[in-house]
Design an enzyme around this catalytic site. Structure first.
Site, PDB file in Angstrom:
ATOM      1  N   ASP A  31       0.870  -1.183   0.000  1.00 44.91           N
ATOM      2  CA  ASP A  31       0.000   0.000   0.000  1.00 44.91           C
ATOM      3  C   ASP A  31       0.901   1.225   0.000  1.00 44.91           C
ATOM      4  O   ASP A  31       1.940   1.236   0.661  1.00 44.91           O
ATOM      5  CB  ASP A  31      -0.908  -0.009   1.253  1.00 44.91           C
ATOM      6  CG  ASP A  31      -2.136   0.878   1.095  1.00 44.91           C
ATOM      7  OD1 ASP A  31      -1.956   2.093   0.846  1.00 44.91           O
ATOM      8  OD2 ASP A  31      -3.257   0.381   1.231  1.00 44.91           O
ATOM      9  N   SER A 124     -16.895  -3.068  -9.321  1.00 46.32           N
ATOM     10  CA  SER A 124     -17.946  -2.306  -8.655  1.00 46.32           C
ATOM     11  C   SER A 124     -19.257  -2.446  -9.406  1.00 46.32           C
ATOM     12  O   SER A 124     -19.272  -2.557 -10.644  1.00 46.32           O
ATOM     13  CB  SER A 124     -17.524  -0.831  -8.631  1.00 46.32           C
ATOM     14  OG  SER A 124     -18.605  -0.020  -8.248  1.00 46.32           O
ATOM     15  N   TYR A 148     -14.278   7.331 -12.711  1.00 44.08           N
ATOM     16  CA  TYR A 148     -13.997   6.239 -11.763  1.00 44.08           C
ATOM     17  C   TYR A 148     -14.634   4.936 -12.249  1.00 44.08           C
ATOM     18  O   TYR A 148     -13.978   3.892 -12.347  1.00 44.08           O
ATOM     19  CB  TYR A 148     -14.514   6.585 -10.354  1.00 44.08           C
ATOM     20  CG  TYR A 148     -14.593   5.358  -9.470  1.00 44.08           C
ATOM     21  CD1 TYR A 148     -13.431   4.772  -8.974  1.00 44.08           C
ATOM     22  CD2 TYR A 148     -15.813   4.747  -9.188  1.00 44.08           C
ATOM     23  CE1 TYR A 148     -13.499   3.608  -8.201  1.00 44.08           C
ATOM     24  CE2 TYR A 148     -15.881   3.597  -8.425  1.00 44.08           C
ATOM     25  CZ  TYR A 148     -14.728   3.030  -7.935  1.00 44.08           C
ATOM     26  OH  TYR A 148     -14.787   1.878  -7.193  1.00 44.08           O
ATOM     27  N   LYS A 152     -13.084   1.017 -13.724  1.00 45.48           N
ATOM     28  CA  LYS A 152     -13.447  -0.351 -13.307  1.00 45.48           C
ATOM     29  C   LYS A 152     -13.857  -1.173 -14.527  1.00 45.48           C
ATOM     30  O   LYS A 152     -13.447  -2.317 -14.693  1.00 45.48           O
ATOM     31  CB  LYS A 152     -14.577  -0.319 -12.278  1.00 45.48           C
ATOM     32  CG  LYS A 152     -14.170   0.301 -10.945  1.00 45.48           C
ATOM     33  CD  LYS A 152     -13.124  -0.533 -10.229  1.00 45.48           C
ATOM     34  CE  LYS A 152     -12.605   0.113  -8.975  1.00 45.48           C
ATOM     35  NZ  LYS A 152     -11.460  -0.555  -8.375  1.00 45.48           N
ATOM     36  N   ASN A 178     -22.825  -1.827  -2.093  1.00 42.47           N
ATOM     37  CA  ASN A 178     -22.431  -0.697  -1.232  1.00 42.47           C
ATOM     38  C   ASN A 178     -21.864  -1.212   0.092  1.00 42.47           C
ATOM     39  O   ASN A 178     -22.643  -1.513   1.011  1.00 42.47           O
ATOM     40  CB  ASN A 178     -23.620   0.225  -0.998  1.00 42.47           C
ATOM     41  CG  ASN A 178     -23.966   1.042  -2.234  1.00 42.47           C
ATOM     42  OD1 ASN A 178     -24.259   0.477  -3.283  1.00 42.47           O
ATOM     43  ND2 ASN A 178     -23.934   2.357  -2.133  1.00 42.47           N
ATOM     44  N   LEU A 199     -22.909   7.745   1.969  1.00 38.32           N
ATOM     45  CA  LEU A 199     -24.002   7.952   2.916  1.00 38.32           C
ATOM     46  C   LEU A 199     -23.659   7.563   4.355  1.00 38.32           C
ATOM     47  O   LEU A 199     -23.838   8.362   5.281  1.00 38.32           O
ATOM     48  CB  LEU A 199     -25.236   7.164   2.441  1.00 38.32           C
ATOM     49  CG  LEU A 199     -26.457   7.269   3.338  1.00 38.32           C
ATOM     50  CD1 LEU A 199     -26.946   8.708   3.437  1.00 38.32           C
ATOM     51  CD2 LEU A 199     -27.574   6.366   2.822  1.00 38.32           C
ATOM     52  N   ARG A 230     -30.325   1.292  -2.179  1.00 38.43           N
ATOM     53  CA  ARG A 230     -29.044   0.640  -2.480  1.00 38.43           C
ATOM     54  C   ARG A 230     -28.949  -0.695  -1.756  1.00 38.43           C
ATOM     55  O   ARG A 230     -29.580  -0.901  -0.716  1.00 38.43           O
ATOM     56  CB  ARG A 230     -27.858   1.514  -2.000  1.00 38.43           C
ATOM     57  CG  ARG A 230     -27.734   2.852  -2.702  1.00 38.43           C
ATOM     58  CD  ARG A 230     -27.311   2.693  -4.153  1.00 38.43           C
ATOM     59  NE  ARG A 230     -27.161   3.996  -4.811  1.00 38.43           N
ATOM     60  CZ  ARG A 230     -28.149   4.667  -5.402  1.00 38.43           C
ATOM     61  NH1 ARG A 230     -29.386   4.168  -5.405  1.00 38.43           N
ATOM     62  NH2 ARG A 230     -27.915   5.827  -5.989  1.00 38.43           N
ATOM     63  N   ARG A 291     -28.520  14.299  -6.348  1.00 39.79           N
ATOM     64  CA  ARG A 291     -27.098  14.421  -6.701  1.00 39.79           C
ATOM     65  C   ARG A 291     -26.945  13.944  -8.150  1.00 39.79           C
ATOM     66  O   ARG A 291     -27.400  12.839  -8.487  1.00 39.79           O
ATOM     67  CB  ARG A 291     -26.269  13.536  -5.759  1.00 39.79           C
ATOM     68  CG  ARG A 291     -24.784  13.648  -5.911  1.00 39.79           C
ATOM     69  CD  ARG A 291     -24.046  12.892  -4.808  1.00 39.79           C
ATOM     70  NE  ARG A 291     -24.308  11.456  -4.798  1.00 39.79           N
ATOM     71  CZ  ARG A 291     -23.780  10.590  -3.942  1.00 39.79           C
ATOM     72  NH1 ARG A 291     -22.946  11.007  -2.997  1.00 39.79           N
ATOM     73  NH2 ARG A 291     -24.074   9.308  -3.998  1.00 39.79           N
ATOM     74  N   PRO A 292     -26.306  14.757  -9.011  1.00 39.30           N
ATOM     75  CA  PRO A 292     -26.206  14.359 -10.416  1.00 39.30           C
ATOM     76  C   PRO A 292     -25.565  12.977 -10.560  1.00 39.30           C
ATOM     77  O   PRO A 292     -24.606  12.654  -9.861  1.00 39.30           O
ATOM     78  CB  PRO A 292     -25.292  15.428 -11.033  1.00 39.30           C
ATOM     79  CG  PRO A 292     -25.373  16.598 -10.112  1.00 39.30           C
ATOM     80  CD  PRO A 292     -25.637  16.055  -8.744  1.00 39.30           C
TER      81      PRO A 292
END
Ligand code: NAD
Ligand code: WQD
Length: 337
Positions: A31, A124, A148, A152, A178, A199, A230, A291-292
């Site tokens: 990492d 994802s 992003y 993926k 999620n 969230l 979700r 949220r767009p």
């Protein structure tokens, strides 16, 4: 034989290290600590009573990676390392393409050179875009709404090309829904930099008093209470899914996309209620504009994970909130003292 965990000091990676050590694997972490602290790995060792090896190294550093493979007998790589903030990826897309895609290409080059061809990749649910729910792995993917998500999708395609060129590879593309929650010890959990985008970290910082009020992004979606739905998965369940994927890769070659989700959705307001139960007081919230880029509903068809990995989630939303609250209240400043 060891499992190499890239990004192992991060949120999901640290929980995966716990479950790998508990399952008896030797663990080597790489990492660059860009979005994590080494303290998470001390805590992993405290939880498990076992030790792991840590290299502070960037996955784009081929020489550094080669040293890791030379000094350890790696049999399989779990590849978490990457950048993950959707909004940031729109502002600095080249960083995302360089780190996520460039990093994965270099990792795979080093793996091929060292003869290690078993790879679990953190994909994802975002690759499904606005496909009809529930999302199934055989659906057409790639309608991503941000850089992003595209990294993926592109990495999935790169790994498919890699397998097509060399059938000795054994690859799992794990599509997470999620992930929330924390280890039940309260010692490790999600430690976002700055104001959280997601969230649950936002709710828990309102609960602890660091943030004043949650903005609920939209109450006019086509869902029972109008707020976004979700598929939340406890990070410990997710981590166990990785151990099962490592075992699966031992027995076959090939490449499979596999959903890791619970197979049912919760709305924003349902999650707020569950968190209020966990922390014992009300969470201040207000309804804000959408949220767009957000979808109304997202959840997995979890059948393939059950069939191939024998994986099913065990921990419910109440447990996700209880464990998050324990982590947040025991560590109000995350890993900072
Ligand atoms: P995280 O940021 O907590 O962990 C990622 C880790 O990778 C961090 O420790 C970071 O320091 C490290 N890293 C980043 N770039 C690196 C590089 N070039 N070299 C070495 N290390 C590097 O994120 P997370 O939530 O644990 O996510 C892990 C993976 O799962 C990511 O690939 C993410 O895209 C993916 N994912 C996350 C979610 C989610 O909601 N958390 C959902 C789906 C997929
Ligand atoms: C969940 C719900 C919001 C914050 C993101 C990425 C995805 C994946 C997981 C990595 C939505 C609502 C949120 C807030 C809110 N990551 N919300 N107020 O957007 O489903 O997925 O994380 O791969 O790629 O896009 O997760 O936690 O941001 O949002 O009302 O302050 O909560 O609108 O309905 P999302 P999230």
């Amino acid at each position: 034989m060891s499992i190499l965990v890239t990004g192992g000091a991060g949120y999901i990676g640290s929980h995966a290290c716990v479950e790998l050590l508990n399952a008896g694997y030797e663990v080597v972490v790489v990492d660059n600590l860009y979005n994590s602290k080494e303290e998470s790995l001390s805590r992993v060792q405290k939880i498990t009573g076992k030790s792991l090896k840590f290299y502070e190294c960037d996955i784009r550093d081929a020489e550094g990676l080669e040293k890791v493979f030379t000094e350890n007998k790696i049999e399989c790589v779990i590849h978490f390392a990457g950048l993950k903030a959707v909004g940031e990826s729109c502002k600095i897309p080249l960083e995302y393409y360089d780190n996520n895609i460039g990093g994965t290409v270099i990792l795979c080059q080093v793996m091929a050179k060292m003869g290690v061809k078993k790879l679990v990749f953190s994909s994802s649910a975002t690759v499904y875009g606005d496909s009809p729910i529930p999302y199934r792995e055989d659906m057409h993917v790639g309608h991503c709404t941000n850089p992003y998500g595209r990294t993926k999708y592109m990495i999935e395609e790169i790994l498919r090309d890699l397998y097509a060129s060399d059938n000795e590879w054994s690859i799992a593309l794990l599509r997470y829904f999620n992930p929330i929650g924390a280890h039940e010890s309260g010692l490790i959990g999600e430690d976002p930099n700055g104001i959280p985008n997601n969230l649950l970290p936002y709710i828990s910082q309102v609960a602890i008093g660091k943030l004043a009020c949650l903005s609920v992004f939209g109450d006019d979606y086509n869902t029972p209470d109008g707020t976004g739905v979700r598929d939340y998965i406890h990070v410990t369940d997710l981590a166990i899914g990785h151990v099962k994927a490592v075992k699966y890769l031992e027995s076959r070659t090939g490449i499979d996309a596999i959903n890791l989700g619970a197979g049912r959705g919760y709305s924003v307001l349902e999650l707020v209620k569950a968190f209020e139960k966990a922390c014992g007081h009300e969470i201040a919230y207000k309804i804000a504009p959408r949220r767009p880029g957000d979808l109304d509903v997202s959840y997995a068809d979890p059948q393939k994970a059950k069939d191939l990995l024998g994986f099913e989630t065990q921990l419910d939303v109440d447990k996700m909130c209880e464990d998050t609250w324990r982590w947040q209240s025991n560590n109000p400043n995350g890993y900072d003292a």
